[in-house]
Design an enzyme around this catalytic site. Sequence first.
Site, mmCIF file in Angstrom:
data_model
loop_
_atom_site.group_PDB
_atom_site.id
_atom_site.type_symbol
_atom_site.label_atom_id
_atom_site.label_comp_id
_atom_site.label_asym_id
_atom_site.label_seq_id
_atom_site.Cartn_x
_atom_site.Cartn_y
_atom_site.Cartn_z
ATOM 1 N N HIS A 104 0.604 34.532 16.975
ATOM 2 C CA HIS A 104 1.057 35.385 15.864
ATOM 3 C C HIS A 104 2.219 36.295 16.252
ATOM 4 O O HIS A 104 2.502 37.287 15.566
ATOM 5 C CB HIS A 104 -0.122 36.198 15.325
ATOM 6 C CG HIS A 104 -1.188 35.323 14.733
ATOM 7 N ND1 HIS A 104 -2.488 35.748 14.568
ATOM 8 C CD2 HIS A 104 -1.153 34.049 14.275
ATOM 9 C CE1 HIS A 104 -3.201 34.754 14.036
ATOM 10 N NE2 HIS A 104 -2.432 33.720 13.847
ATOM 11 N N SER A 171 -12.729 37.269 14.520
ATOM 12 C CA SER A 171 -13.648 37.045 13.383
ATOM 13 C C SER A 171 -13.553 35.612 12.881
ATOM 14 O O SER A 171 -14.300 35.215 11.989
ATOM 15 C CB SER A 171 -13.290 38.015 12.256
ATOM 16 O OG SER A 171 -11.940 37.800 11.853
HETATM 17 N N1 APR Z 1 -15.367 43.254 22.109
HETATM 18 C C1 APR Z 1 -15.371 41.997 21.539
HETATM 19 N N2 APR Z 1 -15.205 41.771 20.213
HETATM 20 C C2 APR Z 1 -15.062 42.871 19.424
HETATM 21 C C3 APR Z 1 -15.060 44.194 19.931
HETATM 22 C C4 APR Z 1 -15.220 44.351 21.341
HETATM 23 N N3 APR Z 1 -15.221 45.543 21.919
HETATM 24 N N4 APR Z 1 -14.886 45.064 18.892
HETATM 25 C C5 APR Z 1 -14.794 44.287 17.769
HETATM 26 N N5 APR Z 1 -14.914 42.981 18.091
HETATM 27 C C6 APR Z 1 -14.862 41.822 17.210
HETATM 28 C C7 APR Z 1 -15.312 42.064 15.774
HETATM 29 O O1 APR Z 1 -16.720 41.934 15.637
HETATM 30 C C8 APR Z 1 -14.562 40.966 15.019
HETATM 31 O O2 APR Z 1 -15.325 39.768 14.937
HETATM 32 O O3 APR Z 1 -13.519 41.404 17.125
HETATM 33 C C9 APR Z 1 -13.318 40.716 15.892
HETATM 34 C C10 APR Z 1 -12.013 41.237 15.300
HETATM 35 O O4 APR Z 1 -11.749 40.506 14.132
HETATM 36 P P1 APR Z 1 -10.400 40.790 13.293
HETATM 37 O O5 APR Z 1 -10.225 42.239 13.130
HETATM 38 O O6 APR Z 1 -10.498 39.930 12.079
HETATM 39 O O7 APR Z 1 -9.237 40.296 14.268
HETATM 40 P P2 APR Z 1 -8.718 38.806 14.548
HETATM 41 O O8 APR Z 1 -9.799 37.789 14.410
HETATM 42 O O9 APR Z 1 -7.980 38.860 15.833
HETATM 43 O O10 APR Z 1 -7.663 38.638 13.352
HETATM 44 C C11 APR Z 1 -6.929 37.438 13.269
HETATM 45 O O11 APR Z 1 -5.643 38.290 11.437
HETATM 46 O O12 APR Z 1 -4.763 40.170 10.587
HETATM 47 C C12 APR Z 1 -4.433 38.981 11.156
HETATM 48 O O13 APR Z 1 -2.559 38.336 12.442
HETATM 49 C C13 APR Z 1 -3.684 39.156 12.459
HETATM 50 O O14 APR Z 1 -4.034 38.051 14.579
HETATM 51 C C14 APR Z 1 -4.690 38.661 13.501
HETATM 52 C C15 APR Z 1 -5.547 37.695 12.713
#
Ligand code: APR
Length: 227
Positions: A104, A171
């Site tokens: 990304h 997620s």
């Molecule tokens: N350790 C491990 N996992 C964690 C922690 C932690 N300390 N804290 C939160 N999480 C988990 C949450 O439970 C969730 O499942 O990390 C995940 C974060 O999910 P998102 O916020 O949806 O982030 P991500 O999956 O990286 O998003 C994907 O979406 O917004 C766009 O381009 C952006 O790259 C990003 C993409």
Amino acid sequence: MMKIVVLSGAGVSAESGIKTFRDGNGLWENHDIMEVASTEAFKRNPALVLDFYNQRRRQLQTVEPNSAHIALAELEKHHDVTIITQNVDDLHERAGSTDVIHLHGELLKARSTVDENLILEWKDDLNIGDCCDNNHQLRPHIVWFGEMVPMIEVASEIIEDADAIIIVGTSMQVYPAAGIIQYAKANAQVYFIDPNPSINPTKRISVYAEKASTGVPKVVEKLASMS
Ligand code: APR
């Protein structure tokens, strides 16, 4: 020596102080995606979009890799590791990982709004009027919603060779990134690390319902002992 592929998301950097997107008080709770992370938004209000990424770029330079990033870098001493990250931060690289693919984009880079292959290192604020050598406005080197993900094919090919896959802090809601898992070999072991796991354990998938700072070192120790 095994081929290990890591798919990481915002959760792996959460304990370094970088907000995730969809957790409570996450970035997308405080910002409208279509106001700050789309091509239309940049056309409509470039100053707002640039300010959003300027704030994140400044913050990135105040945080450090955490024990999860460091453990994944250490794993390279035992196995052939590729990190495929959805994150735009440079914490995997700063922890010492040498093979990192950013699906990304990267916050510490900017690119021409006309030639997408004209990419520059960029650590300071990026403002209206900041142009490339061809005098075209620069934009953050980030994949916005609705835009192509240039590295997805390379990432899918790499995951096809994986003997083991570590999925941490994502997620699994954003495609095509979340979909590359389907290219994995049927016998590739999967380790899923997330305090709120979105998938259930199976014979092939081990779920560590915990934070990256504790879950990743456990999985790394297990895989290192297999070398
Ligand atoms: N350790 C491990 N996992 C964690 C922690 C932690 N300390 N804290 C939160 N999480 C988990 C949450 O439970 C969730 O499942 O990390 C995940 C974060 O999910 P998102 O916020 O949806 O982030 P991500 O999956 O990286 O998003 C994907 O979406 O917004 C766009 O381009 C952006 O790259 C990003 C993409």
